[in-house]
Write a protein that holds these residues in place. Structure first.
Motif, mmCIF file in Angstrom:
data_model
loop_
_atom_site.group_PDB
_atom_site.id
_atom_site.type_symbol
_atom_site.label_atom_id
_atom_site.label_comp_id
_atom_site.label_asym_id
_atom_site.label_seq_id
_atom_site.Cartn_x
_atom_site.Cartn_y
_atom_site.Cartn_z
ATOM 1 N N HIS A 11 0.851 -1.198 0.000
ATOM 2 C CA HIS A 11 0.000 0.000 0.000
ATOM 3 C C HIS A 11 0.887 1.249 0.000
ATOM 4 O O HIS A 11 0.629 2.219 -0.743
ATOM 5 N N THR A 28 1.302 4.088 -2.922
ATOM 6 C CA THR A 28 1.059 5.500 -2.605
ATOM 7 C C THR A 28 2.231 6.375 -3.037
ATOM 8 O O THR A 28 2.049 7.414 -3.681
ATOM 9 N N VAL A 38 1.906 11.970 3.988
ATOM 10 C CA VAL A 38 1.467 10.578 4.084
ATOM 11 C C VAL A 38 1.489 10.151 5.547
ATOM 12 O O VAL A 38 2.550 10.122 6.188
ATOM 13 N N TYR A 79 -2.732 12.057 2.844
ATOM 14 C CA TYR A 79 -2.990 10.638 2.570
ATOM 15 C C TYR A 79 -3.052 9.950 3.931
ATOM 16 O O TYR A 79 -2.026 9.750 4.587
ATOM 17 N N VAL A 130 -2.389 4.932 5.647
ATOM 18 C CA VAL A 130 -1.666 3.973 4.792
ATOM 19 C C VAL A 130 -0.994 3.002 5.768
ATOM 20 O O VAL A 130 0.184 3.129 6.103
#
Length: 447
Positions: free
Chosen positions: A227, A231, A351, A381, A384
């Motif tokens: 993942h 990303t 992230v 994001y 994750v």
């Protein structure tokens, strides 16, 4: 042999874990943890200089005064892994017991760091390294301590097992069932099944219920790795700033971030005191972690690094920073408030390779951090990540492997226990008979 279990901390909340098992005249303590949220709600508290009684009154560390009701001698203090909710009170409480701290090498190094920072109490306990798969004798009455390898969101986690003449006590905090971990060996389900079927079997299983209300199974760390790869590869052509944050103690995740940053043409840099501490410790004990990644833990060095990034171009770097929970003094939160030399521009990527720890303080702080980042134009994001804790199918597999006579849910509040109680009830356990929902400060006699 009389067997008693004292549920000292972590049975009404997520945090400040501590459990003691008395078998005859011998006592083993599992975990001595901190409830970090009880500290974070106060401004600028430095726990290193605080008295243990003040921290107990705050609800920050376990109230171990119930130990005076156990008639025996403490033979070992055994932290399961290096997260602060399992080792953060050792510097405050361990000096009360004439017993060694027994842990895996990485965990023991983190314990050393905690006691070196302690300002209020001296620490003279012996430190004993023990690897997963090894055993040691406890006392003189046939007790044996065994470390069984498990997988969690930190390396070298174990589940300790205390073998007694009446059966095994399995302390099941914290783990997920990962058969393809990024670092280290898979969870040793073969050994758990053997323990469930040898001798008198498992007398009692104490289980982490963090995700007990979630259906299905927890994915492997390799799922989070892919993942994360997907990303970051989606940002490969972006020329602006990319910043990532994760649990500093999650060495496997930090390793993945370092590797993928390089693959998309950016230099990874680890920033923040805890990021420097955990990654440096991993290198020190020989864990498979990149030895050439720059890491800076102190404010002046971090400020200079941000200046360099801005001068050389944000597109050349990927800072991995502290602050995944929105902690007020962490690096990412300072960046979100515009308190660093790193300038976030419209479209810059942030992230979060971590989920919010399900606790009101963390949830509020993380929400605020994400909103502040968004106000500066950053694209966030979120999550994750995969959890480090078992979901319901993992709990079912552990009960099937161990077949314990008694089960004690831990590491949650009453609401968090509910899913586990339902699952265990479906497997034939009954509340008040062999399924024991308890609270902090209780002692239950099993034999």
């Amino acid at each position: 042999m009389e067997i008693e279990i004292a549920t000292i901390g972590g049975y009404e909340e997520v945090g400040r874990q501590m459990t003691a098992v008395r078998a005859g005249n011998d006592i083993v303590i599992f975990d001595m943890g901190l409830n970090l949220s009880k500290v974070l709600i106060h401004d600028n508290i430095q726990t290193e200089g605080m008295h243990s009684l003040d921290l107990i009154d705050m609800g920050a560390i376990p109230d171990d005064r119930v130990m005076s009701d156990l008639d025996g001698e403490v033979r070992a203090i055994v932290p399961t892994h290096g997260h602060l909710d399992h080792i953060g009170a050792i510097s405050k409480l361990a000096h009360r017991y004439d017993a060694p701290v027994v842990a895996t090498p990485f965990t023991l190094e983190l314990v050393k760091g905690e006691v070196e920072d302690e300002q209020k109490f001296s620490f003279d306990n012996d430190l004993i390294e023990m690897d997963a798969g090894e055993t040691m004798q406890i006392g003189d009455h046939g007790l044996e301590l065994e470390f069984v390898n498990v997988t969690h969101s930190i390396v070298q986690a174990i589940n300790p097992v205390l073998h007694t003449p009446e059966g095994a006590i399995v302390y099941g905090l914290d783990k997920r069932m990962d058969h393809t971990p990024v670092i280290g060996a898979p969870i040793d389900m073969k050994r758990f099944r053997e323990i469930g079927r040898e001798g008198n079997g498992v007398l009692c299983y104490i289980e982490d219920c963090t995700n007990a209300n979630k259906q299905g199974r927890t994915p492997s760390e390799n799922v989070a790795r892919e993942h994360l790869r997907d990303t970051l590869y989606s940002m490969e052509d972006y020329t602006g700033g990319i910043v990532a944050t994760t649990f500093s103690s999650h060495i496997a995740r930090v390793k993945s971030l370092v590797e993928f940053a390089r693959e998309i043409g950016r230099q990874p840099i680890l920033l923040g005191r805890s990021m420097d501490h955990y990654s440096g410790t991993a290198q020190q004990v020989g864990i498979d972690f990149p030895s050439d990644v720059p890491m800076f833990g102190y404010r002046q060095a971090i400020d200079q690094t941000f200046e360099r990034i801005m001068n050389d171009g944000k597109g050349n770097f990927l800072p991995v920073v502290t602050g995944h929970q929105g902690e007020p003094r962490a690096m990412l939160t300072r960046m979100a408030r515009g308190e660093t030399n790193y300038e976030l521009d419209d479209g810059d990527k942030v992230v979060f390779s971590a989920r919010v720890i399900p606790e009101p303080t963390n949830e509020g702080q993380r929400y605020q951090a994400e909103k502040l980042l968004g106000m500066q134009g950053a694209r966030v994001y979120s999550d994750v990540h995969v959890s480090g804790h078992l979901c319901q199918e993992g709990h079912y597999e552990m009960l099937d492997a161990l077949q314990p006579q008694h089960v004690i849910p831990a590491h949650q509040d009453l609401n968090g226990f509910s899913g586990y109680v339902d699952l265990a009830s479906d497997q034939g356990y009954a509340l008040g008979r062999d399924l024991h929902v308890t609270s902090n400060g209780n002692i239950m006699q099993l034999v």
